[in-house]
Design a protein around this motif. Structure first.
Motif, PDB file in Angstrom:
ATOM      1  N   ALA A 236       0.819  -1.217   0.000  1.00  0.00           N
ATOM      2  CA  ALA A 236       0.000   0.000   0.000  1.00  0.00           C
ATOM      3  C   ALA A 236       0.854   1.269   0.000  1.00  0.00           C
ATOM      4  CB  ALA A 236      -0.942  -0.001   1.206  1.00  0.00           C
ATOM      5  N   ARG A 237       2.083   1.170   0.481  1.00  0.00           N
ATOM      6  CA  ARG A 237       2.960   2.348   0.528  1.00  0.00           C
ATOM      7  C   ARG A 237       3.574   2.676  -0.833  1.00  0.00           C
ATOM      8  NH1 ARG A 237       8.141   0.318   0.480  1.00  0.00           N
ATOM      9  NH2 ARG A 237       8.394  -1.857   1.190  1.00  0.00           N
ATOM     10  N   LEU A 238       3.435   1.768  -1.791  1.00  0.00           N
ATOM     11  CA  LEU A 238       4.029   1.966  -3.106  1.00  0.00           C
ATOM     12  C   LEU A 238       3.042   2.651  -4.055  1.00  0.00           C
ATOM     13  CD1 LEU A 238       5.644  -1.568  -3.636  1.00  0.00           C
ATOM     14  CD2 LEU A 238       6.736   0.475  -2.682  1.00  0.00           C
ATOM     15  N   LYS A 239       3.596   3.378  -5.018  1.00  0.00           N
ATOM     16  CA  LYS A 239       2.787   3.917  -6.114  1.00  0.00           C
ATOM     17  C   LYS A 239       2.729   2.827  -7.185  1.00  0.00           C
ATOM     18  CE  LYS A 239       2.387   7.745  -9.400  1.00  0.00           C
ATOM     19  NZ  LYS A 239       3.048   8.954  -9.972  1.00  0.00           N
ATOM     20  N   VAL A 240       1.514   2.312  -7.425  1.00  0.00           N
ATOM     21  CA  VAL A 240       1.352   1.099  -8.219  1.00  0.00           C
ATOM     22  C   VAL A 240       0.398   1.342  -9.376  1.00  0.00           C
ATOM     23  CG1 VAL A 240       0.591  -1.316  -8.188  1.00  0.00           C
ATOM     24  CG2 VAL A 240       1.770  -0.354  -6.194  1.00  0.00           C
ATOM     25  N   ALA A 241       0.712   0.698 -10.504  1.00  0.00           N
ATOM     26  CA  ALA A 241      -0.201   0.643 -11.641  1.00  0.00           C
ATOM     27  C   ALA A 241      -0.373  -0.812 -12.064  1.00  0.00           C
ATOM     28  CB  ALA A 241       0.315   1.468 -12.811  1.00  0.00           C
ATOM     29  N   VAL A 242      -1.590  -1.140 -12.497  1.00  0.00           N
ATOM     30  CA  VAL A 242      -1.885  -2.449 -13.066  1.00  0.00           C
ATOM     31  C   VAL A 242      -2.320  -2.235 -14.515  1.00  0.00           C
ATOM     32  CG1 VAL A 242      -3.381  -4.480 -12.985  1.00  0.00           C
ATOM     33  CG2 VAL A 242      -2.557  -3.450 -10.855  1.00  0.00           C
ATOM     34  N   VAL A 243      -1.730  -3.000 -15.425  1.00  0.00           N
ATOM     35  CA  VAL A 243      -2.036  -2.871 -16.845  1.00  0.00           C
ATOM     36  C   VAL A 243      -2.610  -4.195 -17.343  1.00  0.00           C
ATOM     37  CG1 VAL A 243      -1.120  -2.389 -19.150  1.00  0.00           C
ATOM     38  CG2 VAL A 243      -0.122  -1.242 -17.135  1.00  0.00           C
ATOM     39  N   ASP A 244      -3.854  -4.153 -17.823  1.00  0.00           N
ATOM     40  CA  ASP A 244      -4.465  -5.356 -18.387  1.00  0.00           C
ATOM     41  C   ASP A 244      -5.630  -4.953 -19.275  1.00  0.00           C
ATOM     42  OD1 ASP A 244      -5.716  -7.814 -18.970  1.00  0.00           O
ATOM     43  OD2 ASP A 244      -4.985  -8.678 -17.096  1.00  0.00           O
TER      44      ASP A 244
END
Length: 451
Positions: free
Chosen positions: A23-31
């Motif tokens: 949760a502390r990370l800046k995350v993207a999911v690509v699908d």
């Protein structure tokens, strides 16, 4: 250009990487597809829901052997289909909404690498400190003359058909053919399976493969050592010209199912443009910790291994999540014990070496085979075809392989998987454990005691 701590490519097992720890990370999911990937939307979960319905139909028709006389009035294909996908389909939107509500950017357009750790998504380029590639695989379509000019199904589409076909031709004899051939046959479709090899389920232990082929041939037309030389449209359906031991013939069917294996989606991703090394089959090369040839890029699941198994991808996701967050304490995953099951009829489960592999590798082994019919519960089932087969090391008495064909095979094998994973001997598993009588687990106990 947006930059992230972590970009996850693929929302099947890749979606499992996210947790409170990330949760502390800046995350993207690509699908560009549906959250849940192959397993949830077009693979293991919907197919097993169909298998359960097929089991009810078959169990009803065959109850007379137990003195229960019943008939199946009809199979409501649309009701079965809508029950399955009515539960599955809403999960995509709720998953996307949940991720976005918790600060994850979700991209629903295809992503392609333009350079190492640089991804183009639509008109945008994004970068990240870490990437996880989990884009899965898709059905392989063989190069058969005429196939591109006729309508056909793969495992991606066949379960969503509007009508139950009267007849179906199946190209291939692997797990998709075994499971979905059983389903459609149970619902009343006349199924013909065209298999290049001498048996169905060739990857299984020879004894299991032979037994399954015998049983499948009792409910389907099974053409072995036969190749499809061409396909053409015919009367609203298809006509397959095939060549086998009896010469050339034409197989006609209302519907065609192509189940000729799967291929990794690395080509759709331009993996090589991203600097990722691939093996000869197009899978991303990783080490035991799932690191790729590009530092900071990890890969897991069907795009990176040949197992094509959701439970293996789940295990890999747990390892990769730990390694992303704890690079100073990298974990690995041993694939020495990689079990699988085929949810056909009869059910099949396997782990470890087959007898043909042991012979090829020159591994010394003892063999134990125990029929279900030799147990009390086997009597209750009136079972005459199911068995447990074990391969055991004569040197250290550990289990080298276990193969089961019969009811509840995927459940019965679990204790043997655990024994192999923990390095237990057959003596420990057989004599130091009490087995419930008259449960079906006694067939495993007896196979162990026989060694």
């Amino acid at each position: 250009m947006a930059h992230y701590d972590l970009v996850i490519l693929g929302a099947g097992s890749g979606n499992m990487l996210l947790s409170e720890e990330t949760a502390r990370l800046k995350v993207a999911v690509v699908d560009p597809g549906r959250f849940g990937g192959t397993c949830l939307n077009r693979g293991c979960i919907p197919s097993k829901m169909f298998v359960v319905a097929a089991d009810v139909a078959v169990g009803t028709r065959t109850g007379a052997r137990l003195g229960v006389h019943a008939t199946v009035d009809r199979v409501d294909w649309k009701a079965i289909r809508d029950r399955v996908f009515g539960r599955i389909d809403p999960l995509h939107d709720s998953a996307v909404d949940y991720r976005r509500a918790n600060g994850v950017n979700v991209y629903t357009e295809p992503g392609r690498f333009t350079a190492p750790k640089v991804l183009r998504v639509g008109a945008e380029e994004i970068t990240a400190d870490m990437f996880v590639v989990a884009v899965g695989a898709r059905p392989r379509v063989p190069d058969v003359p005429g196939l591109d000019a006729v309508p056909y199904h793969t495992s991606d589409t066949v379960m969503r058909m509007d009508e139950l076909p009267a007849s179906m031709a199946v190209i291939g004899g692997g797990f998709v053919a075994a499971e979905l051939g059983y389903v459609f046959g149970a619902f009343g479709t006349d199924v013909t399976i065209v298999q290049r090899g001498p048996r169905l389920l060739m990857a299984e232990d020879e004894a299991v493969s032979e037994r399954f082929t015998e049983l499948a041939a009792q409910r389907h037309r099974v053409l072995l050592e036969t190749t499809v030389t061409s396909v053409a449209a015919h009367g609203g359906g298809v006509a397959l010209t095939v060549s086998g031991p009896a010469g050339e013939e034409v197989v006609e069917a209302e519907t065609l199912l192509v189940s000729a294996g799967r291929r990794p989606n690395t080509d759709l991703l331009d993996a090589t443009a991203g600097g990722l090394a691939l093996d000869e089959h197009g899978h991303i090369v990783t080490d035991d910790a799932y690191r790729t040839s590009v530092p900071g890029v990890w890969a897991l699941g069907d795009v990176a291994n040949h197992f094509q198994l959701k439970h293996m991808a789940n295990a890999e996701a747990r390892v990769v999540r730990h390694n992303l967050l704890h690079p100073e304490d990298v974990r690995t995953l041993s694939n020495k014990v990689a079990p699988h099951a085929v949810f056909t009829s009869p059910q099949i489960a396997s782990v470890g070496l087959t007898e043909q592999e042991a012979r090829r590798l020159g591994v010394a082994y003892l063999v134990s085979v125990r029929d279900y019919a030799q147990t009390a519960y086997g009597w209750a089932l009136e079972d005459t075809t199911s068995f447990v087969k074990l391969l055991v090391s004569p040197a250290d008495r550990t289990i080298l392989g276990a193969h089961i064909i019969g009811p509840q095979a995927a459940t019965l094998i679990q204790q043997l998987i655990q024994a192999m994973s923990l390095g237990l001997t057959v003596d420990q598993v057989a004599r130091d454990t009490i087995y419930i009588h008259p449960a079906l687990t006694e067939v495993v106990e007896q196979a162990l005691l026989e060694v």
